[in-house]
Motif scaffolding. Sequence first.
Motif, PDB file in Angstrom:
ATOM      1  N   GLY A  20       0.634  -1.484  -0.152  1.00 47.21           N
ATOM      2  CA  GLY A  20      -0.170  -0.363   0.083  1.00 47.21           C
ATOM      3  C   GLY A  20       0.897   1.152  -0.506  1.00 47.21           C
ATOM      4  N   VAL A  21       2.196   1.298   0.008  1.00 46.75           N
ATOM      5  CA  VAL A  21       3.037   2.405   0.191  1.00 46.75           C
ATOM      6  C   VAL A  21       4.073   2.207  -0.706  1.00 46.75           C
ATOM      7  CG1 VAL A  21       2.677   3.120   2.748  1.00 46.75           C
ATOM      8  CG2 VAL A  21       4.366   1.865   1.562  1.00 46.75           C
ATOM      9  N   SER A  22       4.752   3.006  -1.257  1.00 47.48           N
ATOM     10  CA  SER A  22       5.869   2.883  -2.343  1.00 47.48           C
ATOM     11  C   SER A  22       7.282   4.247  -1.666  1.00 47.48           C
ATOM     12  CB  SER A  22       5.565   3.973  -3.394  1.00 47.48           C
ATOM     13  OG  SER A  22       5.065   5.272  -4.119  1.00 47.48           O
ATOM     14  N   SER A  23       7.931   3.651  -2.150  1.00 49.80           N
ATOM     15  CA  SER A  23       8.839   4.831  -1.370  1.00 49.80           C
ATOM     16  C   SER A  23      10.181   4.724  -2.415  1.00 49.80           C
ATOM     17  CB  SER A  23      10.061   3.924  -0.137  1.00 49.80           C
ATOM     18  OG  SER A  23      10.968   3.206  -0.818  1.00 49.80           O
ATOM     19  N   GLU A  24      10.405   6.164  -2.590  1.00 52.25           N
ATOM     20  CA  GLU A  24      11.660   6.804  -3.254  1.00 52.25           C
ATOM     21  C   GLU A  24      13.005   6.716  -2.977  1.00 52.25           C
ATOM     22  OE1 GLU A  24      11.999   9.709  -7.151  1.00 52.25           O
ATOM     23  OE2 GLU A  24      10.469   9.362  -6.439  1.00 52.25           O
ATOM     24  N   ARG A  25      14.483   6.775  -3.371  1.00 49.98           N
ATOM     25  CA  ARG A  25      15.115   7.714  -3.133  1.00 49.98           C
ATOM     26  C   ARG A  25      15.783   8.239  -3.358  1.00 49.98           C
ATOM     27  NH1 ARG A  25      19.208   2.691  -1.182  1.00 49.98           N
ATOM     28  NH2 ARG A  25      17.820   1.835   0.675  1.00 49.98           N
ATOM     29  N   MET A  26      16.248   9.451  -2.511  1.00 51.00           N
ATOM     30  CA  MET A  26      16.850  10.644  -3.882  1.00 51.00           C
ATOM     31  C   MET A  26      17.481  11.437  -2.876  1.00 51.00           C
ATOM     32  SD  MET A  26      13.397  12.933  -3.989  1.00 51.00           S
ATOM     33  CE  MET A  26      11.981  12.084  -3.998  1.00 51.00           C
ATOM     34  N   THR A  27      17.422  12.692  -3.647  1.00 57.33           N
ATOM     35  CA  THR A  27      18.706  13.711  -2.623  1.00 57.33           C
ATOM     36  C   THR A  27      18.206  14.965  -3.023  1.00 57.33           C
ATOM     37  OG1 THR A  27      20.812  12.924  -3.362  1.00 57.33           O
ATOM     38  CG2 THR A  27      21.044  15.108  -2.312  1.00 57.33           C
ATOM     39  N   LEU A  28      17.538  15.969  -1.595  1.00 57.83           N
ATOM     40  CA  LEU A  28      17.071  16.769  -1.143  1.00 57.83           C
ATOM     41  C   LEU A  28      17.699  17.572  -0.157  1.00 57.83           C
ATOM     42  CD1 LEU A  28      13.264  16.118  -0.234  1.00 57.83           C
ATOM     43  CD2 LEU A  28      13.915  17.122  -2.618  1.00 57.83           C
ATOM     44  N   ALA A  29      18.457  18.640  -0.722  1.00 59.91           N
ATOM     45  CA  ALA A  29      19.197  19.962  -0.177  1.00 59.91           C
ATOM     46  C   ALA A  29      20.134  19.125   0.372  1.00 59.91           C
ATOM     47  CB  ALA A  29      18.670  20.431   1.312  1.00 59.91           C
ATOM     48  N   VAL A  33      17.496  11.116   1.508  1.00 58.10           N
ATOM     49  CA  VAL A  33      15.733  11.255   1.526  1.00 58.10           C
ATOM     50  C   VAL A  33      15.281  10.470   1.033  1.00 58.10           C
ATOM     51  CG1 VAL A  33      14.286  12.336   1.937  1.00 58.10           C
ATOM     52  CG2 VAL A  33      16.408  13.895   1.907  1.00 58.10           C
ATOM     53  N   THR A  34      14.285   9.773   2.245  1.00 59.89           N
ATOM     54  CA  THR A  34      13.797   8.557   1.632  1.00 59.89           C
ATOM     55  C   THR A  34      12.107   9.018   1.457  1.00 59.89           C
ATOM     56  OG1 THR A  34      14.896   6.567   1.956  1.00 59.89           O
ATOM     57  CG2 THR A  34      12.673   5.556   1.305  1.00 59.89           C
ATOM     58  N   VAL A  35      11.706   9.213   0.529  1.00 63.49           N
ATOM     59  CA  VAL A  35       9.867   9.932   0.159  1.00 63.49           C
ATOM     60  C   VAL A  35       8.968   8.306   0.537  1.00 63.49           C
ATOM     61  CG1 VAL A  35       8.581  11.314  -0.999  1.00 63.49           C
ATOM     62  CG2 VAL A  35      11.062  11.789  -0.708  1.00 63.49           C
ATOM     63  N   TRP A  36       8.205   8.346   1.391  1.00 71.76           N
ATOM     64  CA  TRP A  36       7.139   7.537   1.096  1.00 71.76           C
ATOM     65  C   TRP A  36       6.243   7.880   1.364  1.00 71.76           C
ATOM     66  CZ3 TRP A  36       8.321   2.492   2.276  1.00 71.76           C
ATOM     67  CH2 TRP A  36       9.945   2.452   3.280  1.00 71.76           C
ATOM     68  N   ARG A  37       5.166   6.793   0.659  1.00 70.48           N
ATOM     69  CA  ARG A  37       3.587   7.863  -0.274  1.00 70.48           C
ATOM     70  C   ARG A  37       2.644   6.683  -0.060  1.00 70.48           C
ATOM     71  NH1 ARG A  37       3.917  12.718  -4.001  1.00 70.48           N
ATOM     72  NH2 ARG A  37       6.260  13.166  -4.070  1.00 70.48           N
ATOM     73  N   SER A  38       1.432   6.513   0.099  1.00 69.41           N
ATOM     74  CA  SER A  38       0.485   5.527  -0.366  1.00 69.41           C
ATOM     75  C   SER A  38       0.054   5.705  -1.423  1.00 69.41           C
ATOM     76  CB  SER A  38      -0.911   6.540   0.615  1.00 69.41           C
ATOM     77  OG  SER A  38      -1.842   5.998   0.056  1.00 69.41           O
ATOM     78  N   ASN A  39      -0.258   4.413  -1.952  1.00 68.90           N
ATOM     79  CA  ASN A  39      -0.253   4.086  -3.522  1.00 68.90           C
ATOM     80  C   ASN A  39      -1.936   3.567  -3.508  1.00 68.90           C
ATOM     81  OD1 ASN A  39       1.663   3.570  -3.875  1.00 68.90           O
ATOM     82  ND2 ASN A  39       2.088   1.468  -3.271  1.00 68.90           N
ATOM     83  N   VAL A  48       8.373  15.036   8.084  1.00 69.44           N
ATOM     84  CA  VAL A  48       9.950  15.003   7.787  1.00 69.44           C
ATOM     85  C   VAL A  48       9.958  14.228   9.454  1.00 69.44           C
ATOM     86  CG1 VAL A  48      11.685  16.498   8.041  1.00 69.44           C
ATOM     87  CG2 VAL A  48      10.013  17.316   6.567  1.00 69.44           C
ATOM     88  N   VAL A  49      10.235  13.027   9.280  1.00 70.03           N
ATOM     89  CA  VAL A  49      11.237  12.295  10.477  1.00 70.03           C
ATOM     90  C   VAL A  49      13.037  12.043  10.878  1.00 70.03           C
ATOM     91  CG1 VAL A  49      11.030   9.772  10.518  1.00 70.03           C
ATOM     92  CG2 VAL A  49       9.204  10.927   9.826  1.00 70.03           C
ATOM     93  N   ALA A  50      12.637  12.464  11.497  1.00 65.04           N
ATOM     94  CA  ALA A  50      14.370  12.364  11.354  1.00 65.04           C
ATOM     95  C   ALA A  50      14.954  11.520  12.599  1.00 65.04           C
ATOM     96  CB  ALA A  50      15.203  14.301  11.663  1.00 65.04           C
ATOM     97  N   HIS A  51      15.977  10.610  12.358  1.00 68.70           N
ATOM     98  CA  HIS A  51      16.636   9.573  13.672  1.00 68.70           C
ATOM     99  C   HIS A  51      17.463  10.132  14.761  1.00 68.70           C
ATOM    100  CE1 HIS A  51      20.535  10.224  12.069  1.00 68.70           C
ATOM    101  NE2 HIS A  51      19.813  10.198  10.563  1.00 68.70           N
ATOM    102  N   PHE A  72      -0.196  10.075   4.142  1.00 69.17           N
ATOM    103  CA  PHE A  72       0.731  11.650   4.661  1.00 69.17           C
ATOM    104  C   PHE A  72       2.040  11.341   3.538  1.00 69.17           C
ATOM    105  CE2 PHE A  72      -1.382  11.750   8.736  1.00 69.17           C
ATOM    106  CZ  PHE A  72      -1.721  12.873   8.708  1.00 69.17           C
ATOM    107  N   VAL A  73       2.642  12.373   2.969  1.00 69.51           N
ATOM    108  CA  VAL A  73       3.776  12.568   2.481  1.00 69.51           C
ATOM    109  C   VAL A  73       4.802  12.283   3.338  1.00 69.51           C
ATOM    110  CG1 VAL A  73       5.104  13.426   0.428  1.00 69.51           C
ATOM    111  CG2 VAL A  73       3.166  13.049   0.300  1.00 69.51           C
ATOM    112  N   VAL A  74       5.397  11.405   3.292  1.00 67.20           N
ATOM    113  CA  VAL A  74       6.688  11.763   4.618  1.00 67.20           C
ATOM    114  C   VAL A  74       8.749  11.269   3.776  1.00 67.20           C
ATOM    115  CG1 VAL A  74       7.820   9.827   6.353  1.00 67.20           C
ATOM    116  CG2 VAL A  74       4.809   9.539   5.799  1.00 67.20           C
ATOM    117  N   ALA A  75       9.510  12.508   4.691  1.00 68.99           N
ATOM    118  CA  ALA A  75      10.126  12.233   3.816  1.00 68.99           C
ATOM    119  C   ALA A  75      10.906  12.121   5.528  1.00 68.99           C
ATOM    120  CB  ALA A  75      10.714  13.897   3.716  1.00 68.99           C
TER     121      ALA A  75
END
Length: 478
Positions: A20-29, A33-39, A48-51, A72-75
Amino acid sequence: MAAVLVAVLSVVMLERQRDGVSSERMTLASTPVTVWRSNEIEGGPLVVVAHGYAGSRQMMQPISIALARAGFVVAAFDFLGHGRNTDPMTGDVASLEGATARLVEQTIAVAQAARDLPGVTGPISLVGHSMATDVVIRTAERIDDVAAVVAISMYSDAVTPNSPERLLIVSGAREGRLRDVALGRLHQIDTEAIEGETVTNGAVVRRAVAAPSVGHVGVLYSQFTLTEVRDWIAATAGSKSVGPLPHIAPWLLTLLISLVVLMWPLSNALGPPLVRPAQLGRRIILILVAPIAPALLAAIVILPGMGGLFAFGALTVFTGTWGAVQLALLWRVGVRPARIRPRAIALMLVWGLGIFALALNHYGAAFVPTGRRLGIMLMLMLGTVPFCVADALVVARSGWIASLGQRILPLLTLLCAMLVSTELGIAFTVLPVMVLFWMVYGLAGGWVQKRSDPTSVGFVLGVILAWSVAASTPLVAS
């Protein structure tokens, strides 16, 4: 066969947690970053999620998936010096004007860049764990349209009676001190408030809860935590809490255990068990304690900024000195490294780095050295290989009490060095990494050693230990 079947089942179930979700790795700033979205839900508000310190965006997967399923769109991103981010963290880690200020700037930059992602609507919410709680709370002061803040395992002096306006604090039930901190922040609004209660004062809404039966890491996987985080942010956005919660922890644990068990029958391919060599007797006492003083001294006096990064030079010298002293004493009593056996080395490398490490990296935490971490790994091997070869030779000729001392004494000595040297103390996460290393790889190496030789096993364990430390220790510039 049983181990393989359980491992395959665990992988299938872990992949199902991403349904039900998809993830995409990318570079932001300039940040990984991994961006998670609902399908199923097109677009939504940004979270924005920080460890935490020594963590990575992989460790935040349960929260990221739960929020993505809710629309939600999760970064989720890697801080400087963490995970796939090989740009080191700079500045004094104990100063608000040092490393903290730089991490706040990084978080702001990621949030601003993520706003331009397709499908992002509405205000931003911020989620942080441990070290990141202080960062996201200070970030919220700098961004105008922050709807909600979630602080997991929080310690931050930036919380005031008026800021952040909407704050959820989640602690693990076993984090007594942090639970007290959370309750204190709740009492800024209502001195009679208790844990589990939501209190308000005008526009300020605050809640502090404790996830049952978990500690500092387990809190990230708790179903209680995922429910609280999702519902808190959904209520702020005026949306419904939808989608099943992921159950990652039990299947991840099952996968890792099955992979360790798998090494037992695999080691049988090396042939019948060998005759155990004669024990060292009373000489073992000198071999165990002799490295303490020189290794401690070496770790303390080594230049803290060796290689431009804190701790790694000292760790190399510490392990190298410990191994060199023990190898010299073993040589003196007639115990010498044997010719290495390629089959044993190949088996351990394929299993240890090609299977176990990649599984942990994909589903649990960043565990593959990349970029400059590869150079750090090679440098660490100068110390970890002699350290682990000596360890294997000693353990092969010792009873269980001496073997336990062989593993505990270096950890205690390294802890003392970290207490004395603040620069080396930055790498305190090396201690739990080494404990887990011996529990997993030490156990597997013992099975192989019964059918091979200590030298081959020690060499591979030295390579894997360097891999483990290089992949998981934060990069902090001197």
